[in-house]
Design a protein around this motif. Structure first.
Motif, PDB file in Angstrom:
ATOM      1  N   GLY A  62     -12.122 -76.916  18.470  1.00 60.41           N
ATOM      2  CA  GLY A  62     -11.406 -76.612  19.704  1.00 60.41           C
ATOM      3  C   GLY A  62     -11.134 -77.805  20.594  1.00 60.41           C
ATOM      4  O   GLY A  62     -10.354 -77.700  21.555  1.00 60.41           O
ATOM      5  N   VAL A  63     -11.745 -78.953  20.319  1.00 62.30           N
ATOM      6  CA  VAL A  63     -11.573 -80.104  21.223  1.00 62.30           C
ATOM      7  C   VAL A  63     -10.597 -81.148  20.682  1.00 62.30           C
ATOM      8  O   VAL A  63     -10.383 -82.177  21.314  1.00 62.30           O
ATOM      9  N   PHE A  64     -10.013 -80.879  19.501  1.00 56.03           N
ATOM     10  CA  PHE A  64      -9.021 -81.799  18.944  1.00 56.03           C
ATOM     11  C   PHE A  64      -7.707 -81.060  18.687  1.00 56.03           C
ATOM     12  O   PHE A  64      -7.720 -79.892  18.274  1.00 56.03           O
ATOM     13  N   PRO A  65      -6.572 -81.716  18.918  1.00 52.32           N
ATOM     14  CA  PRO A  65      -5.279 -81.071  18.648  1.00 52.32           C
ATOM     15  C   PRO A  65      -5.105 -80.834  17.146  1.00 52.32           C
ATOM     16  O   PRO A  65      -5.369 -81.725  16.330  1.00 52.32           O
ATOM     17  N   SER A  66      -4.661 -79.635  16.804  1.00 56.40           N
ATOM     18  CA  SER A  66      -4.547 -79.274  15.385  1.00 56.40           C
ATOM     19  C   SER A  66      -3.478 -80.071  14.650  1.00 56.40           C
ATOM     20  O   SER A  66      -3.491 -80.131  13.422  1.00 56.40           O
ATOM     21  N   ASP A  67      -2.556 -80.689  15.382  1.00 56.03           N
ATOM     22  CA  ASP A  67      -1.527 -81.490  14.707  1.00 56.03           C
ATOM     23  C   ASP A  67      -2.015 -82.904  14.392  1.00 56.03           C
ATOM     24  O   ASP A  67      -1.290 -83.695  13.779  1.00 56.03           O
ATOM     25  N   LYS A  68      -3.245 -83.224  14.816  1.00 52.91           N
ATOM     26  CA  LYS A  68      -3.802 -84.553  14.564  1.00 52.91           C
ATOM     27  C   LYS A  68      -4.854 -84.538  13.465  1.00 52.91           C
ATOM     28  O   LYS A  68      -5.009 -85.504  12.723  1.00 52.91           O
ATOM     29  N   VAL A  69      -5.607 -83.442  13.369  1.00 59.61           N
ATOM     30  CA  VAL A  69      -6.713 -83.392  12.412  1.00 59.61           C
ATOM     31  C   VAL A  69      -6.981 -81.944  12.018  1.00 59.61           C
ATOM     32  O   VAL A  69      -6.812 -81.025  12.830  1.00 59.61           O
ATOM     33  N   VAL A  70      -7.400 -81.756  10.781  1.00 55.76           N
ATOM     34  CA  VAL A  70      -7.777 -80.438  10.280  1.00 55.76           C
ATOM     35  C   VAL A  70      -9.308 -80.329  10.291  1.00 55.76           C
ATOM     36  O   VAL A  70      -9.989 -81.185   9.733  1.00 55.76           O
ATOM     37  N   ILE A  71      -9.817 -79.314  10.955  1.00 60.37           N
ATOM     38  CA  ILE A  71     -11.246 -79.008  10.929  1.00 60.37           C
ATOM     39  C   ILE A  71     -11.375 -77.718  10.125  1.00 60.37           C
ATOM     40  O   ILE A  71     -10.890 -76.659  10.547  1.00 60.37           O
ATOM     41  N   ALA A  72     -11.977 -77.801   8.942  1.00 60.36           N
ATOM     42  CA  ALA A  72     -11.965 -76.663   8.014  1.00 60.36           C
ATOM     43  C   ALA A  72     -13.333 -76.452   7.383  1.00 60.36           C
ATOM     44  O   ALA A  72     -14.227 -77.307   7.464  1.00 60.36           O
ATOM     45  N   LYS A  73     -13.488 -75.292   6.741  1.00 60.11           N
ATOM     46  CA  LYS A  73     -14.739 -74.977   6.047  1.00 60.11           C
ATOM     47  C   LYS A  73     -14.414 -74.123   4.829  1.00 60.11           C
ATOM     48  O   LYS A  73     -13.362 -73.459   4.760  1.00 60.11           O
ATOM     49  N   THR A  74     -15.314 -74.148   3.857  1.00 59.76           N
ATOM     50  CA  THR A  74     -15.161 -73.303   2.682  1.00 59.76           C
ATOM     51  C   THR A  74     -16.516 -72.807   2.219  1.00 59.76           C
ATOM     52  O   THR A  74     -17.513 -73.548   2.275  1.00 59.76           O
ATOM     53  N   ASP A  75     -16.553 -71.542   1.811  1.00 58.72           N
ATOM     54  CA  ASP A  75     -17.788 -70.937   1.307  1.00 58.72           C
ATOM     55  C   ASP A  75     -18.002 -71.439  -0.117  1.00 58.72           C
ATOM     56  O   ASP A  75     -17.465 -70.905  -1.078  1.00 58.72           O
ATOM     57  N   ALA A  76     -18.819 -72.503  -0.228  1.00 62.93           N
ATOM     58  CA  ALA A  76     -19.021 -73.138  -1.529  1.00 62.93           C
ATOM     59  C   ALA A  76     -19.967 -72.351  -2.432  1.00 62.93           C
ATOM     60  O   ALA A  76     -20.229 -72.770  -3.561  1.00 62.93           O
ATOM     61  N   ASP A  77     -20.435 -71.208  -1.947  1.00 57.52           N
ATOM     62  CA  ASP A  77     -21.231 -70.328  -2.785  1.00 57.52           C
ATOM     63  C   ASP A  77     -20.472 -69.030  -3.069  1.00 57.52           C
ATOM     64  O   ASP A  77     -21.026 -68.095  -3.632  1.00 57.52           O
ATOM     65  N   GLY A  78     -19.194 -69.037  -2.640  1.00 56.81           N
ATOM     66  CA  GLY A  78     -18.375 -67.844  -2.833  1.00 56.81           C
ATOM     67  C   GLY A  78     -16.977 -68.241  -3.263  1.00 56.81           C
ATOM     68  O   GLY A  78     -16.791 -68.838  -4.340  1.00 56.81           O
ATOM     69  N   VAL A  79     -15.973 -67.990  -2.378  1.00 54.88           N
ATOM     70  CA  VAL A  79     -14.575 -68.258  -2.750  1.00 54.88           C
ATOM     71  C   VAL A  79     -14.306 -69.745  -2.983  1.00 54.88           C
ATOM     72  O   VAL A  79     -13.333 -70.116  -3.638  1.00 54.88           O
ATOM     73  N   GLY A  80     -15.164 -70.598  -2.432  1.00 52.03           N
ATOM     74  CA  GLY A  80     -14.957 -72.037  -2.609  1.00 52.03           C
ATOM     75  C   GLY A  80     -15.939 -72.672  -3.575  1.00 52.03           C
ATOM     76  O   GLY A  80     -16.131 -73.899  -3.567  1.00 52.03           O
ATOM     77  N   ARG A  81     -16.555 -71.850  -4.427  1.00 45.79           N
ATOM     78  CA  ARG A  81     -17.550 -72.387  -5.364  1.00 45.79           C
ATOM     79  C   ARG A  81     -16.938 -73.479  -6.255  1.00 45.79           C
ATOM     80  O   ARG A  81     -17.564 -74.515  -6.501  1.00 45.79           O
ATOM     81  N   GLU A  82     -15.724 -73.246  -6.735  1.00 40.98           N
ATOM     82  CA  GLU A  82     -15.064 -74.237  -7.592  1.00 40.98           C
ATOM     83  C   GLU A  82     -14.841 -75.543  -6.839  1.00 40.98           C
ATOM     84  O   GLU A  82     -15.007 -76.632  -7.395  1.00 40.98           O
ATOM     85  N   LEU A  83     -14.487 -75.457  -5.554  1.00 44.39           N
ATOM     86  CA  LEU A  83     -14.286 -76.658  -4.744  1.00 44.39           C
ATOM     87  C   LEU A  83     -15.611 -77.408  -4.574  1.00 44.39           C
ATOM     88  O   LEU A  83     -15.650 -78.639  -4.627  1.00 44.39           O
ATOM     89  N   GLY A  84     -16.688 -76.663  -4.362  1.00 43.97           N
ATOM     90  CA  GLY A  84     -17.994 -77.293  -4.228  1.00 43.97           C
ATOM     91  C   GLY A  84     -18.378 -78.039  -5.484  1.00 43.97           C
ATOM     92  O   GLY A  84     -18.917 -79.161  -5.430  1.00 43.97           O
ATOM     93  N   THR A  85     -18.089 -77.450  -6.634  1.00 45.67           N
ATOM     94  CA  THR A  85     -18.391 -78.100  -7.913  1.00 45.67           C
ATOM     95  C   THR A  85     -17.525 -79.342  -8.087  1.00 45.67           C
ATOM     96  O   THR A  85     -18.009 -80.408  -8.514  1.00 45.67           O
TER      97      THR A  85
END
Length: 401
Positions: A62-85
């Protein structure tokens, strides 16, 4: 009913709205590797550390403009397991920084507090956060370059808290310690200071003074290079009590002086006798007050000469001057624009005037008590005489019968 349900669902949607982008294998490259850099948290829903980080990470987004940086997360034990690997995630949470135009990340290894995370993003992107800079600390900040000049100043009493940024006990103590530092900020020879004893440059000083845990608090008395270990409590009131006792000060938590500031027992007694004396005899009491001040030390004389000034004003203007002056000073003490030194001066005057006013109040009370006692005794006498009269009348009636 449908309207209420729709309203409830709308409110729930707003409450659950998040600035953190949720990633999975389908949308990952839509947000990462493009024209914006991205900080990605690989988490697991059951992870306690992830749950602790979640509110801070949400703030970060919330403290950075979204057009400057992406603040993201992924469930690496669920839908993002492949990304975690794919990115070698072995523990949770793991944060990785993806520069703009790259799918090759750099591990984030800094602190997980908001300031550390925001500083990292600003350093990497040049984007300024919306975080308001905290006010400067009230406690004097010590380090290797100024420690000896301040803590070992022979003209000052200095309380030093040796702390570490990661220390939980230090963080818990900080609010109270800061309030005490602010309350004593106008005391030139009673300093409240703090030093990051875990900083590399400051460790030799911490070692010299046998700092083995955090926080360690030591008091450096005026005129001595040997500190005294502080072993009292860590509440605001306990720090203030210690400093007043060891610095000879009279501060309160508000920063104002206490009711005892400026008071001198000998002069209080003279003030008492001044009010009880007849007007012609008061000049002699003023002379005694002047003699006492002439032989008193510098500390006692500071401000205490107001006893004499008050006596002289009463001789000149009458006893009503005390109440008028008290009212005037009370109004000034409520002003937010007065300098601390002026507030101290006025508070000392108010304290001294209270000695005169209290004396007069005691006299009035004693006079009222005497009057009440006189009335009570007279009522008793009258009642007794009345009873005696009735008894005598009854006896005469009996005799006549």
């Amino acid at each position: 009913m449908r309207f209420i349900t729709a309203l409830f669902l709308s409110a729930a949607a707003l409450a659950s709205a998040s600035n953190v982008i949720d990633l999975d294998t389908k949308n990952f490259e839509q947000y990462v590797g493009g024209d914006r850099p991205a900080l990605v948290e690989f988490f697991a829903p059951w992870c306690g550390h992830c749950k602790n980080l979640a509110p801070t990470y949400e703030q970060l987004a919330g403290v950075f403009p979204s057009d400057k940086v992406v603040i993201a997360k992924t469930d690496a034990d669920g839908v993002g397991r492949e990304l975690g690997t794919r990115y070698g995630v072995q523990g949770f949470p793991t944060l990785k920084w993806f520069p703009a135009g790259s799918l090759e990340p750099v591990d984030y290894e800094g602190g997980r507090d908001l300031d550390s995370l925001a500083s990292f993003v600003t350093k990497e992107t040049g984007a300024k956060s919306k975080i308001k800079a905290p006010p400067p600390p009230a406690a004097v900040q010590l380090d290797a370059s100024n420690f000896d000049d301040i803590a070992l100043d022979s003209d000052k009493n200095v309380l030093v808290a040796f702390t570490a940024p990661w220390c939980g006990h230090c963080k818990n103590m900080k609010p109270a310690y800061e309030k005490v530092a602010k309350a004593f900020s106008s005391e030139s020879d009673c300093v409240v200071a703090q030093m990051d004893a875990d900083a590399a440059d400051n460790k030799p000083i911490a070692s010299k003074y046998d700092v083995r845990s955090f926080p360690t608090i030591k008091f450096f008395p005026k005129g001595s290079n040997e500190p005294v270990a502080y072993s009292g409590g860590r509440s605001e009131a306990q720090f203030i009590e210690f400093l007043n006792e060891n610095c000879g000060t009279h501060r309160t938590a508000t920063g104002l002086l206490a009711e005892t500031a400026g008071k001198v027992l000998t002069l209080d007694k003279l003030a008492s006798s001044f009010f009880s004396a007849q007007v012609p005899d008061r000049a002699a009491i003023v002379d005694k007050a002047k003699e006492y001040l002439a032989s008193a030390n510098k500390t006692t004389r500071a401000g205490a000469d107001y006893y004499v000034k008050a006596m002289e004003r009463i001789l000149e203007k009458g006893e009503t001057w005390v109440l008028k002056e008290q009212t005037r000073i009370a109004g000034l003490l409520g002003s937010p624009s007065l300098a601390p030194t002026k507030l101290d001066e006025l508070k000392i005057k108010a304290n001294i005037l209270s000695s005169f006013a209290a004396t007069k109040a005691e006299e009035a009370y004693d006079a009222a008590a005497d009057a009440a006692e006189y009335v009570t005794e007279n009522v008793k006498d009258a009642a007794g005489q009345a009873v005696e009269g009735v008894e005598g009348f009854v006896e005469r009636v009996k005799e006549e019968l």
